[in-house]
Design an enzyme around this catalytic site. Structure first.
Site, PDB file in Angstrom:
ATOM      1  N   ASP A 140      26.537  31.231 -14.095  1.00  0.00           N
ATOM      2  CA  ASP A 140      26.559  30.138 -13.126  1.00  0.00           C
ATOM      3  C   ASP A 140      25.848  28.924 -13.710  1.00  0.00           C
ATOM      4  O   ASP A 140      24.920  29.055 -14.516  1.00  0.00           O
ATOM      5  CB  ASP A 140      25.857  30.546 -11.830  1.00  0.00           C
ATOM      6  CG  ASP A 140      26.634  31.584 -11.039  1.00  0.00           C
ATOM      7  OD1 ASP A 140      27.834  31.749 -11.302  1.00  0.00           O
ATOM      8  OD2 ASP A 140      26.027  32.230 -10.167  1.00  0.00           O
ATOM      9  N   LYS A 141      26.253  27.760 -13.280  1.00  0.00           N
ATOM     10  CA  LYS A 141      25.633  26.525 -13.751  1.00  0.00           C
ATOM     11  C   LYS A 141      24.123  26.547 -13.541  1.00  0.00           C
ATOM     12  O   LYS A 141      23.355  26.103 -14.397  1.00  0.00           O
ATOM     13  CB  LYS A 141      26.250  25.324 -13.020  1.00  0.00           C
ATOM     14  CG  LYS A 141      25.704  23.972 -13.461  1.00  0.00           C
ATOM     15  CD  LYS A 141      26.388  22.841 -12.695  1.00  0.00           C
ATOM     16  CE  LYS A 141      25.809  21.487 -13.104  1.00  0.00           C
ATOM     17  NZ  LYS A 141      26.464  20.373 -12.363  1.00  0.00           N
TER      18      LYS A 141
END
Length: 301
Positions: A140-141
């Site tokens: 995930d970012k």
């Protein structure tokens, strides 16, 4: 024209052809196979035929292969700068098959809506300079830590299969807001992801979701209702650790999607870090055990 397959990894005939000629459509390939304008090893073939190294694909002269005209790729200064960081500052391991980087929080793995800079876009710049990097998994970012990148197509297939066959063990460290309901244990749920919506936990018997399993262990109490927890995902569902942490009553500190907005103090960062990855010896002939240093903001809590 005769194409000799040079990949040691078996591949469907249609997929192999489309890698060589991206403008070929599935319909055109299947029509050519029916008309015997494309045959394999002097025999009529189906699109699903798995071709291996040494197989000969014959393409009749009457068949017009759509050849893409080369286009000049343009990269931003940010993508070029990120590419240099991936091969220097972020790089923590490299061999003939993979590189491993310590991805910072806030950097997307892949591009998408409103995302202009990502690891993937930087890899495209490196590939334009002669590399052949391929993404195999993602973070995930908001998550920092270990990200493995294959250095070629063959390695990407082996790594993809390794994840699928559970030959890769990943360990995450998280700071949670609140203490887990037990000091250690297993979380087993289904996770459902509908198009256009965020993932959600569903009943284990719900046919709409996919099985998600996580092991967890409380490591230490920190301060201000914060705790250090180790998570080991057995499956790899989207937002799995974040959802399971919430289910345990201890959302990940800084998680603005699944945290408790009313109770959890604001944090600029989400405190979830991919800390350790172990690749089985079965993947590349040797065990690879990697660890990524915690971001400095973890020390503040």
């Amino acid at each position: 024209m005769i194409i000799t397959v040079n990949s040691p990894i078996a591949s469907r005939l249609d997929k192999y052809l489309r890698r060589l000629y991206p403008l070929l459509t599935q319909g055109v390939i299947e029509k050519a196979l029916r008309q015997k304008q494309i045959i394999v090893n002097s025999k009529k073939a189906e699109a699903s035929l798995r071709v291996v190294e040494g197989d000969e694909i014959f393409i009749h002269d009457k068949f017009n292969l759509p050849i893409a005209q080369p286009t000049k790729l343009v990269f931003t200064d940010a993508e070029i700068t990120l590419a240099k960081k991936i091969t220097t500052e972020y790089l923590i391991y490299e061999d003939d098959n993979i590189i491993a980087i310590n991805k910072p929080a806030g950097l997307a793995t892949q591009g998408g809506s409103k995302i202009n800079l990502s690891v993937d876009s930087a890899l495209k710049y490196l590939n334009s300079q002669g590399a052949d990097f391929k993404l195999v998994h993602r973070l995930d970012k908001e998550t920092s830590g270990l990200l493995l990148i294959a250095k070629n197509y063959v390695s990407s297939v082996k790594l993809h299969d390794a994840f699928k066959e559970k030959l890769v063990e990943k360990t995450y460290l998280a700071v949670t807001y609140g203490k887990p309901i037990k000091d250690q244990g297993e979380v087993k749920t289904n996770i459902e992801k509908s198009k256009g919506s965020i993932p959600k936990i569903t009943d284990i018997n719900d046919n709409n979701g996919k099985l998600a399993i996580t092991y967890y262990k409380l490591l230490k109490s920190l301060t201000n209702n914060l705790f250090l927890v180790e998570f080991i995902p057995i499956t790899g569902r989207m937002h799995q650790l974040r959802l399971h942490a919430k289910l345990l009553g201890c959302p990940i500190f800084g998680d603005n999607k699944y945290g408790n907005d009313k109770l959890m103090p604001y944090s600029k960062y989400m405190f979830l870090h991919a800390n350790n990855i172990v690749l089985s010896k079965k993947v590349f002939g040797k065990e690879v055990n990697l660890e990524a240093k915690l971001p400095s903001y973890f020390n503040r809590v």
